[in-house]
Design a protein around this motif. Structure first.
Motif, PDB file in Angstrom:
ATOM      1  N   PHE A  47      37.077 -59.987 -90.773  1.00 35.26           N
ATOM      2  CA  PHE A  47      36.206 -59.864 -91.957  1.00 35.26           C
ATOM      3  C   PHE A  47      35.749 -58.414 -92.183  1.00 35.26           C
ATOM      4  O   PHE A  47      35.804 -57.924 -93.315  1.00 35.26           O
ATOM      5  CB  PHE A  47      35.011 -60.820 -91.818  1.00 35.26           C
ATOM      6  CG  PHE A  47      34.239 -61.030 -93.090  1.00 35.26           C
ATOM      7  CD1 PHE A  47      34.866 -61.416 -94.263  1.00 35.26           C
ATOM      8  CD2 PHE A  47      32.864 -60.831 -93.121  1.00 35.26           C
ATOM      9  CE1 PHE A  47      34.149 -61.598 -95.446  1.00 35.26           C
ATOM     10  CE2 PHE A  47      32.134 -61.020 -94.288  1.00 35.26           C
ATOM     11  CZ  PHE A  47      32.773 -61.394 -95.445  1.00 35.26           C
ATOM     12  N   PRO A  48      35.331 -57.684 -91.128  1.00 36.39           N
ATOM     13  CA  PRO A  48      34.961 -56.286 -91.380  1.00 36.39           C
ATOM     14  C   PRO A  48      36.120 -55.476 -91.957  1.00 36.39           C
ATOM     15  O   PRO A  48      35.917 -54.661 -92.861  1.00 36.39           O
ATOM     16  CB  PRO A  48      34.547 -55.763 -89.993  1.00 36.39           C
ATOM     17  CG  PRO A  48      34.098 -56.998 -89.253  1.00 36.39           C
ATOM     18  CD  PRO A  48      35.020 -58.094 -89.734  1.00 36.39           C
ATOM     19  N   ALA A  49      37.333 -55.708 -91.472  1.00 32.95           N
ATOM     20  CA  ALA A  49      38.484 -54.957 -92.006  1.00 32.95           C
ATOM     21  C   ALA A  49      38.696 -55.309 -93.479  1.00 32.95           C
ATOM     22  O   ALA A  49      38.990 -54.438 -94.309  1.00 32.95           O
ATOM     23  CB  ALA A  49      39.739 -55.274 -91.210  1.00 32.95           C
ATOM     24  N   TYR A  50      38.548 -56.594 -93.784  1.00 36.30           N
ATOM     25  CA  TYR A  50      38.681 -57.018 -95.184  1.00 36.30           C
ATOM     26  C   TYR A  50      37.638 -56.286 -96.048  1.00 36.30           C
ATOM     27  O   TYR A  50      37.946 -55.768 -97.126  1.00 36.30           O
ATOM     28  CB  TYR A  50      38.496 -58.538 -95.286  1.00 36.30           C
ATOM     29  CG  TYR A  50      38.486 -59.022 -96.710  1.00 36.30           C
ATOM     30  CD1 TYR A  50      39.669 -59.187 -97.414  1.00 36.30           C
ATOM     31  CD2 TYR A  50      37.282 -59.283 -97.370  1.00 36.30           C
ATOM     32  CE1 TYR A  50      39.659 -59.594 -98.736  1.00 36.30           C
ATOM     33  CE2 TYR A  50      37.269 -59.697 -98.687  1.00 36.30           C
ATOM     34  CZ  TYR A  50      38.459 -59.849 -99.370  1.00 36.30           C
ATOM     35  OH  TYR A  50      38.454 -60.243-100.683  1.00 36.30           O
ATOM     36  N   LEU A  51      36.400 -56.240 -95.536  1.00 36.84           N
ATOM     37  CA  LEU A  51      35.328 -55.600 -96.310  1.00 36.84           C
ATOM     38  C   LEU A  51      35.512 -54.089 -96.409  1.00 36.84           C
ATOM     39  O   LEU A  51      35.037 -53.473 -97.362  1.00 36.84           O
ATOM     40  CB  LEU A  51      33.967 -55.906 -95.686  1.00 36.84           C
ATOM     41  CG  LEU A  51      33.501 -57.357 -95.775  1.00 36.84           C
ATOM     42  CD1 LEU A  51      32.108 -57.505 -95.189  1.00 36.84           C
ATOM     43  CD2 LEU A  51      33.509 -57.860 -97.222  1.00 36.84           C
ATOM     44  N   VAL A  73      31.966 -48.753 -93.981  1.00 32.99           N
ATOM     45  CA  VAL A  73      31.724 -50.134 -93.539  1.00 32.99           C
ATOM     46  C   VAL A  73      32.548 -50.395 -92.280  1.00 32.99           C
ATOM     47  O   VAL A  73      33.720 -50.048 -92.222  1.00 32.99           O
ATOM     48  CB  VAL A  73      32.110 -51.125 -94.656  1.00 32.99           C
ATOM     49  CG1 VAL A  73      32.015 -52.569 -94.175  1.00 32.99           C
ATOM     50  CG2 VAL A  73      31.220 -50.917 -95.868  1.00 32.99           C
ATOM     51  N   TRP A  74      31.942 -50.961 -91.300  1.00 32.71           N
ATOM     52  CA  TRP A  74      32.655 -51.189 -90.043  1.00 32.71           C
ATOM     53  C   TRP A  74      31.991 -52.350 -89.307  1.00 32.71           C
ATOM     54  O   TRP A  74      30.904 -52.774 -89.663  1.00 32.71           O
ATOM     55  CB  TRP A  74      32.621 -49.920 -89.181  1.00 32.71           C
ATOM     56  CG  TRP A  74      31.220 -49.467 -88.856  1.00 32.71           C
ATOM     57  CD1 TRP A  74      30.362 -48.790 -89.674  1.00 32.71           C
ATOM     58  CD2 TRP A  74      30.517 -49.705 -87.645  1.00 32.71           C
ATOM     59  NE1 TRP A  74      29.170 -48.575 -89.047  1.00 32.71           N
ATOM     60  CE2 TRP A  74      29.236 -49.127 -87.790  1.00 32.71           C
ATOM     61  CE3 TRP A  74      30.853 -50.339 -86.439  1.00 32.71           C
ATOM     62  CZ2 TRP A  74      28.275 -49.166 -86.782  1.00 32.71           C
ATOM     63  CZ3 TRP A  74      29.886 -50.367 -85.433  1.00 32.71           C
ATOM     64  CH2 TRP A  74      28.618 -49.785 -85.612  1.00 32.71           C
ATOM     65  N   TYR A  81      29.955 -60.520-101.191  1.00 34.96           N
ATOM     66  CA  TYR A  81      30.228 -59.096-100.940  1.00 34.96           C
ATOM     67  C   TYR A  81      30.917 -58.444-102.145  1.00 34.96           C
ATOM     68  O   TYR A  81      30.678 -57.275-102.439  1.00 34.96           O
ATOM     69  CB  TYR A  81      31.038 -58.914 -99.652  1.00 34.96           C
ATOM     70  CG  TYR A  81      30.134 -58.946 -98.425  1.00 34.96           C
ATOM     71  CD1 TYR A  81      29.473 -57.789 -98.005  1.00 34.96           C
ATOM     72  CD2 TYR A  81      29.904 -60.119 -97.721  1.00 34.96           C
ATOM     73  CE1 TYR A  81      28.623 -57.806 -96.896  1.00 34.96           C
ATOM     74  CE2 TYR A  81      29.054 -60.148 -96.618  1.00 34.96           C
ATOM     75  CZ  TYR A  81      28.419 -58.984 -96.212  1.00 34.96           C
ATOM     76  OH  TYR A  81      27.565 -59.002 -95.132  1.00 34.96           O
ATOM     77  N   GLU A  82      31.769 -59.187-102.844  1.00 36.23           N
ATOM     78  CA  GLU A  82      32.383 -58.598-104.050  1.00 36.23           C
ATOM     79  C   GLU A  82      31.298 -58.169-105.043  1.00 36.23           C
ATOM     80  O   GLU A  82      31.348 -57.074-105.602  1.00 36.23           O
ATOM     81  CB  GLU A  82      33.299 -59.614-104.732  1.00 36.23           C
ATOM     82  CG  GLU A  82      34.627 -59.826-104.045  1.00 36.23           C
ATOM     83  CD  GLU A  82      35.479 -60.897-104.723  1.00 36.23           C
ATOM     84  OE1 GLU A  82      36.651 -61.006-104.371  1.00 36.23           O
ATOM     85  OE2 GLU A  82      34.957 -61.635-105.596  1.00 36.23           O
TER      86      GLU A  82
END
Ligand SMILES: O=P(O)(O)OC[C@H]1O[C@](O)(CO)[C@@H](O)[C@@H]1O
Length: 558
Positions: free
Chosen positions: A353-357, A384-385, A494-495
């Protein structure tokens, strides 16, 4: 367009926040909580199944009021409506931005640039569902008549991160009799590892690329085609184009390039230029995920997205979960100078999920000019990480607790364990997991004073080392369980967080010109490495020296 063309920092709302920051910016969360016993239950919003506790942030009720006023001033409401109406809110590419239409249950009635986009969306969703059912049920067979046992998604960026992240997140719902792999990197080991134990006769490739021109994806897809054709030939089954037709499907906006590659456009699932790459997860890019979880669960996920889309459009900003996430981040980035945002899911299934974000947030808001081309007047997008808890606790949380940089953190947790843990009666473990999910934000917020440390009998010299300053902000996002619907709700939140930030900063969150130069340079440098006698290419002294080093390392003349 913003309703006010002034730079945001010149508006009275911004200046009111700057003044307010001077008044409350140094207040400690210990004091804010002590003064306001209702804080932990009042500074909370819910949307769908999501519960956001934002009380452990360095703000007061007045801050929230001022941030909501800033959102109004920036034109967030008008911009949101312009987006969902299909206006070209991405001016540098002259495009509408309609990812919300991808999950709208309404099947018609939104005409944009002469096309009913809702009707188009549902037509493709219907074809995807039919295809997913055929693969899952064994009706779609490979070239030799064998049923499909492995699906390999080939794509990168927005054509990979969404389905890859969600496939892992939704393990409870995935068909475990099928194997899923996600190949993105042009590092040849990615494809090689993904296919090394697969049988070509029962493998299906989903080549996902919005443009169908992306170097990484097309190179991987070509290699995958070679692997398939050679593998089938070795088994005594020839037939290049018929084999490719049974083992390759495409997801793209570019039918011409798909046909050029050799994939039958009857096996292409389309989407449209009004879907940005990083907003494409709910377009046909979700095809491999739909095969994994089935059309019904997929629809539940889309409905989850839609719930938050509607909430974002209609809820007042003081009670608007995605808008608050965005506005609180603006508060830290622009008034406290924070440069990063940690996202810490307490779910191993949300490991990606962090990578997606990272793509969603950083490709959208890593911008230095405003929509009109003028330089931004305030800092924009944060780094963001993150990593899933509890792993991060044993790696980087030390810095979060006692370091000198301010890192706002989003903690994401689920009341119920996932099915595998529940079925194996591992509930006790889930409670320990949740105890950590609760403890970390609490330690960050309240810390431990020197007096408290000394009172425990700590040697004087060690006291300063054990003091926990606290006042480190975090959000807690809680949902009952990580279901397809909840995942959709989280991603949509988040979007719209990203959109809220982008509108306040006055930037275009939907283009990504910054990634182009590197692509051009890579294609100029590739011949230097690929050919024995590459023509001279004068880059710069550093790059030229590295080229020589790499050529030598591969046994080629420098
Ligand atoms: O789906 P495509 O066209 O292959 O693009 C992949 C990714 O490349 C980018 O254009 C730039 O890195 C992303 O925005 C996009 O998600």
């Amino acid at each position: 367009m913003t309703s006010d063309t002034r730079a945001i920092s010149e508006t009275p709302e911004w200046q009111a926040l700057a003044q307010h920051h001077r008044e409350v910016g140094d207040r400690h969360l210990r004091d804010l909580f002590a003064e306001d016993p209702q804080r932990g239950t009042d500074l909370v919003v819910t949307a769908g199944d999501l519960y956001l506790d934002y009380s452990k942030n360095r703000l007061t009720r007045e801050t929230v009021r001022l941030l909501a006023a800033l959102a109004e001033r920036a034109g967030l409401r008008e911009r949101t409506e312009a987006m969902v109406r299909g206006e070209h809110v991405n001016p540098t590419e002259d495009r509408a931005v309609l990812h919300v239409a991808l999950r709208d249950p309404a099947t018609g009635g939104l005409v944009v640039d002469g096309q009913d986009v809702r009707a188009d969306v549902h037509e493709v969703l219907g074809r995807m569902a039919d295809f997913a059912d055929r693969v899952r049920g064994g009706a779609w067979t490979g070239h030799t008549g064998e049923r499909i046992r492995a699906v390999v998604n080939v794509g990168i960026g927005g054509s990979d991160l969404g389905p890859a992240m969600a496939h892992q997140a939704l393990r409870d719902s995935t068909d475990r009799s099928l194997t899923f792999r996600f190949v993105s990197n042009i590092d040849p080991t990615d494809l090689a590892e993904a296919t090394r134990d697969l049988d070509p006769a029962s493998t299906l490739f989903v080549v996902a690329s919005k443009t169908f021109t992306t170097q990484e994806t097309l190179t991987n897809a070509r290699e995958a085609r070679r692997w398939l054709v050679e593998g089938l030939a070795a088994q005594g089954h020839g037939g290049d184009s018929e084999a490719v037709a049974r083992h390759f499907v495409a997801v793209s906006t570019n039918a011409e390039k798909v046909a050029e590659f050799g994939i039958d456009t009857a096996n292409m699932f389309g989407f449209w230029d009004w879907v940005g790459g990083r907003y494409s997860f709910t377009s046909a890019v979700g095809l491999s995920l739909m095969v994994a979880i089935g059309p019904e669960r997929y629809r539940e996920m889309l409905d989850g997205f839609h719930t938050i889309d509607e909430h974002f459009r209609t809820a007042p900003y003081e009670e608007n979960l995605p808008a608050l996430l965005g506005l609180i981040s603006v508060w830290y980035v622009d008034f406290f100078g924070a440069q990063s945002q940690a996202v810490l899911p307490y779910s191993q299934y949300l490991a990606r999920f962090p990578a997606y974000l990272q793509q969603l947030c950083m490709e959208s808001n890593g911008k230095s000019v405003r929509v009109d081309g003028s330089p931004v007047d305030v800092p924009t997008g944060e780094v963001v990480w993150g990593e899933p808890g509890t792993n991060g606790q044993h790696a980087f949380h030390q810095l979060l607790h006692q370091g000198t940089v301010l890192v706002p953190a989003d903690f994401i947790g689920f009341a119920q364990p996932n099915d595998l843990a529940r079925d194996r009666d591992l509930d006790g473990m889930h409670d320990l997991f949740l105890a950590n999910f609760l403890a970390q934000p609490r330690a960050l917020a309240f810390g431990r004073t020197a007096e408290e440390v000394a009172a425990e009998g700590t040697a004087e010299a060690v006291v300063p080392h054990r003091v926990m300053p606290g006042n480190r902000p975090s959000n807690a996002i809680v949902a009952p369980k990580l279901t397809p619907s909840v995942l959709g709700q989280l991603v949509a939140a988040y979007e719209h967080r990203v959109f809220t930030q982008g509108v306040v900063w006055g930037i275009n969150s939907f283009d990504q010109w910054g990634v182009e130069l590197g692509k051009v340079m890579a294609s100029q440098l590739a011949p230097q490495l690929q050919s024995e006698a590459a023509p001279e290419y004068d880059a710069d002294s550093s790059t030229d020296a590295l080229v020589r080093l790499l050529r030598e390392g591969r046994g080629r003349p420098a």
